[in-house]
Design an enzyme around this catalytic site. Sequence first.
Site, PDB file in Angstrom:
ATOM      1  N   ARG A 239       1.155  -1.309   0.321  1.00  0.00           N
ATOM      2  CA  ARG A 239      -0.448   0.254  -0.182  1.00  0.00           C
ATOM      3  C   ARG A 239       0.677   1.070   0.286  1.00  0.00           C
ATOM      4  O   ARG A 239       1.752   1.386   0.429  1.00  0.00           O
ATOM      5  CB  ARG A 239      -0.717  -0.255   1.061  1.00  0.00           C
ATOM      6  CG  ARG A 239      -2.234  -0.786   1.368  1.00  0.00           C
ATOM      7  CD  ARG A 239      -3.162  -0.553  -0.028  1.00  0.00           C
ATOM      8  NE  ARG A 239      -4.312  -1.312   0.210  1.00  0.00           N
ATOM      9  CZ  ARG A 239      -4.065  -2.586  -0.658  1.00  0.00           C
ATOM     10  NH1 ARG A 239      -3.373  -2.793  -1.193  1.00  0.00           N
ATOM     11  NH2 ARG A 239      -5.062  -3.344  -0.593  1.00  0.00           N
ATOM     12  N   GLU A 268      -3.003   7.959  -4.429  1.00  0.00           N
ATOM     13  CA  GLU A 268      -2.823   7.315  -6.050  1.00  0.00           C
ATOM     14  C   GLU A 268      -4.373   7.628  -7.126  1.00  0.00           C
ATOM     15  O   GLU A 268      -5.332   8.158  -6.546  1.00  0.00           O
ATOM     16  CB  GLU A 268      -3.285   6.004  -6.499  1.00  0.00           C
ATOM     17  CG  GLU A 268      -2.350   4.733  -6.021  1.00  0.00           C
ATOM     18  CD  GLU A 268      -2.352   3.503  -5.511  1.00  0.00           C
ATOM     19  OE1 GLU A 268      -3.404   2.827  -5.997  1.00  0.00           O
ATOM     20  OE2 GLU A 268      -1.310   2.682  -4.965  1.00  0.00           O
ATOM     21  N   HIS A 287      -1.062   0.066 -10.007  1.00  0.00           N
ATOM     22  CA  HIS A 287      -1.228  -0.955  -9.098  1.00  0.00           C
ATOM     23  C   HIS A 287      -2.236  -2.069  -9.601  1.00  0.00           C
ATOM     24  O   HIS A 287      -3.310  -2.227  -9.736  1.00  0.00           O
ATOM     25  CB  HIS A 287      -2.675   0.001  -8.469  1.00  0.00           C
ATOM     26  CG  HIS A 287      -3.254  -0.768  -6.985  1.00  0.00           C
ATOM     27  ND1 HIS A 287      -3.405   0.116  -5.932  1.00  0.00           N
ATOM     28  CD2 HIS A 287      -3.530  -1.875  -6.823  1.00  0.00           C
ATOM     29  CE1 HIS A 287      -3.980  -0.957  -4.582  1.00  0.00           C
ATOM     30  NE2 HIS A 287      -3.833  -2.227  -5.493  1.00  0.00           N
TER      31      HIS A 287
HETATM   32  C1  8YV Z   1      -6.715  -4.843  -6.577  1.00  0.00           C
HETATM   33  C2  8YV Z   1      -5.691  -4.863  -4.137  1.00  0.00           C
HETATM   34  O1  8YV Z   1      -6.297  -5.117  -8.059  1.00  0.00           O
HETATM   35  O2  8YV Z   1      -6.545  -7.275  -3.407  1.00  0.00           O
HETATM   36  C3  8YV Z   1      -6.428  -5.754  -3.540  1.00  0.00           C
HETATM   37  O3  8YV Z   1      -6.112  -5.489  -1.624  1.00  0.00           O
HETATM   38  O4  8YV Z   1      -5.066  -4.224  -3.806  1.00  0.00           O
HETATM   39  C4  8YV Z   1      -5.678  -5.436  -5.425  1.00  0.00           C
HETATM   40  O5  8YV Z   1      -5.168  -6.867  -6.033  1.00  0.00           O
HETATM   41  C5  8YV Z   1      -7.348  -3.741  -6.574  1.00  0.00           C
HETATM   42  O6  8YV Z   1      -7.455  -3.576  -5.286  1.00  0.00           O
HETATM   43  C6  8YV Z   1      -9.135  -4.366  -6.950  1.00  0.00           C
HETATM   44  O7  8YV Z   1     -10.163  -3.805  -6.030  1.00  0.00           O
END
Ligand code: 8YV
Length: 328
Positions: A239, A268, A287
Amino acid sequence: MDSPRIFVTRRIAAQALKQLEGRVQMEVWEGSGPPPRAELEARLPHLDGLLSLLTDPLNAEMIALAGPNFRVLSQMAVGTDNIDLAAASARRIPVGHTPGVLTEACADFAMALLLAAARRVVEGDREVRAGIWRPWGPDILVGKDLYGGTLGIVGFGRIGQAVARRAQGFGMRLLVHDLNPDTHLEKCFGIQFVSLPELLRQSDFVSIHVYLSPQTRGMFNAETLGQMKPGAVLVNTARGPIVEPQALQAALESGRLAAAALDVFDPEPIPADSPLLAMPNVIITPHIASAAGQVRLNMAQIAVENLLLGLAGQPLRFCANAAALGPA
Ligand code: 8YV
């Protein structure tokens, strides 16, 4: 009785949405980005359930807008840091998430960034595209050796462990820092648990795999980055707010860090004027660590399954606030 009304905040895999057909009254947000806040605010009072993504700001204020029939919030992600879990629990709303299915893809991507930063893959590609093909020379784009190097893994949950398995294949020594170390894992994975300062002092490469929490927010700041081995490489696929951007910039400018590879950033999207964008030794991706075809389908299917279970008043397959809700 009317079928439940749900809102899906992004067009997810058609195969997953198909499972909802005929069972719910569904609306899917068709924008290329997340629905604006006002859109969520207007819909929440009338919904029975919501299928959300990380980019949806489901804070306490927003959750308070959910109507009396609202009974499940299903997030297509493993992380739920965009959701106020305490506020959802206080309303007895179960929050679904999608752990497990994205572990291997995220570990692959962390290794991809590690390799790319260590061996200056993106830098070489950028030079060639800019018309610069320097004649072969012994000192052209020389990077860092993975083989024999020490990798420090910060956070030893599912993804951290999957990274350890991969790094072993590359002949790396592994140090791990975890807030709750399970020493049984040392033998299984051929790792050694150490304190964070010790890991930073010894590691040639550091890869971050902790959740965002009050304990981990700003974990990589001027002090901790200053403890890193000179010339180390930092990889963040966890994160953004775990790494302070200004402190990272300073560590790269001073040469303390040789390179950084970031799939996540605070905020982001990364601001267009971020000085990090101009640094050749910084790799930034938007991301996408879990963005592999089968993984995205699996995530969507689990999110739909959690949603249907919640609408039916049954326990979710994966519930992020199960402990707070207690037995049904
Ligand atoms: C996703 C992520 O791509 O799953 C998570 O917590 O950070 C990522 O894998 C994305 O956040 C989909 O909402």
